[in-house]
Design an enzyme around this catalytic site. Structure first.
Site, PDB file in Angstrom:
ATOM      1  CE  LYS A  17       5.134  11.742  66.960  1.00  0.00           C
ATOM      2  NZ  LYS A  17       4.397  12.989  67.241  1.00  0.00           N
ATOM      3  N   GLY A  39      -0.753  18.846  72.932  1.00  0.00           N
ATOM      4  CA  GLY A  39      -1.332  20.176  72.817  1.00  0.00           C
ATOM      5  C   GLY A  39      -1.780  20.812  74.117  1.00  0.00           C
ATOM      6  CB  ALA A  85       2.762  15.067  73.487  1.00  0.00           C
ATOM      7  N   GLY A  86       3.130  17.913  75.122  1.00  0.00           N
ATOM      8  CA  GLY A  86       2.916  18.490  76.434  1.00  0.00           C
ATOM      9  C   GLY A  86       3.746  19.712  76.754  1.00  0.00           C
ATOM     10  CG  ASN A 113       2.843  21.546  65.505  1.00  0.00           C
ATOM     11  OD1 ASN A 113       2.104  20.932  64.755  1.00  0.00           O
ATOM     12  ND2 ASN A 113       3.119  22.811  65.249  1.00  0.00           N
ATOM     13  CB  THR A 114       0.412  22.861  70.311  1.00  0.00           C
ATOM     14  OG1 THR A 114      -0.154  21.790  69.563  1.00  0.00           O
ATOM     15  CG2 THR A 114      -0.686  23.830  70.688  1.00  0.00           C
TER      16      THR A 114
END
Length: 264
Positions: free
Chosen positions: A106, A167, A193-194, A215-216
């Site tokens: 990635k 994040g 993301a987001g 992830n976050t």
């Protein structure tokens, strides 16, 4: 009775996956929580930040691969923390050495420390070099259709537009741009993301995305393992809703029960 639209598997670089949820391996309190959350998510592809995680380069420290073993998951090395093409390419080559020739990566090349938005020019440079070197590149990018099409044309195996800053948990800020990319590209499109909660993941899938990477949203939840389970269900529900085809939006009410033929 109308035919139920059958789903097709997610295929990335020629390999089929049952799960459309991809998860990161960072930000957990320890490797045991990483293991439990990953299992609860049902994900098959796990991203690993090579510059921030030990995957064998430090033999005397705990190894992330003990929690997410390569014989159980597809490990997806990423170039998190890289701010230029040279560093990103070097990081991918290091990952290939550590993972015995593994070539699926990635790519992310950041351009701003505050927003962590991608540096599109450096991303294009790195992607071209990596593809020439035999890497299969999944690429983090902006939600710009033209750039997404260029990345597909040069040979990236998946394009991963951001929904919001990494994040941030803000959810999909521009669903129209994401939909443009989904409609135009033939390679898998995965929101990256987001995402903040399960409803964000469901929205991404309802837009027609092939998958979501996060992830976050899981690791920073009060209960990461429970949130991982919620995300798994949200991805599945959103995909089914997309396949089912939502009802048209209407400006005014429409009675749920028709009044034609009523007796009074």
């Amino acid at each position: 009775m109308a035919d139920i639209q059958k789903d097709t598997p997610l295929v990335i670089a020629g390999k089929q996956y049952k799960s459309r949820l991809l998860v990161g391996s960072g930000k957990y309190k320890d490797l045991e929580e990483t293991r439990l959350a990953t299992e609860a998510s049902g994900a098959e592809i796990i991203t690993v930040a090579v510059r921030r995680s030990n995957i064998g380069q430090n033999p005397n420290e705990p190894n992330l691969l003990d929690a997410v073993p390569p014989d159980k998951y597809t490990i997806l090395p990423n170039t998190a923390g890289c701010y230029n093409a040279e560093d990103a390419v070097r990081t991918c080559k290091l990952a290939r050495e550590l993972l015995d020739g593994h070539d699926l990566v990635k790519l992310e090349v950041l351009g701003d420390e505050k927003t962590l938005f991608p540096d599109v020019r450096q991303t294009l440079i790195a992607a071209e070099e990596l593809i020439k070197d035999g890497f299969k590149v999944m690429v983090y990018t902006s939600d710009d259709l033209i750039i997404a099409k260029e990345l597909e044309a040069m040979g990236c195996v998946a394009v991963m537009p951001l929904a919001a800053p990494i994040g941030s948990g803000l959810g999909i800020r521009n669903p129209y741009n994401i939909r443009f990319i989904v409609d135009e590209l033939k390679v898998p499109v995965l929101v990256d993301a987001g995402v903040g909660t399960a409803s964000d993941a469901a929205v991404a899938m309802e837009l027609g995305c092939d998958g979501v990477l996060m992830n976050t949203a899981i690791a920073a939840a009060k209960d990461p393992v429970l949130m991982a389970s919620a995300m798994k269900k949200a991805i599945e529900a959103g995909r089914e809703a997309y396949l089912a085809g939502r009802m048209p939006r209407k400006q005014y009410a429409s009675a749920s029960s028709p009044i034609d033929g009523t007796f009074f």
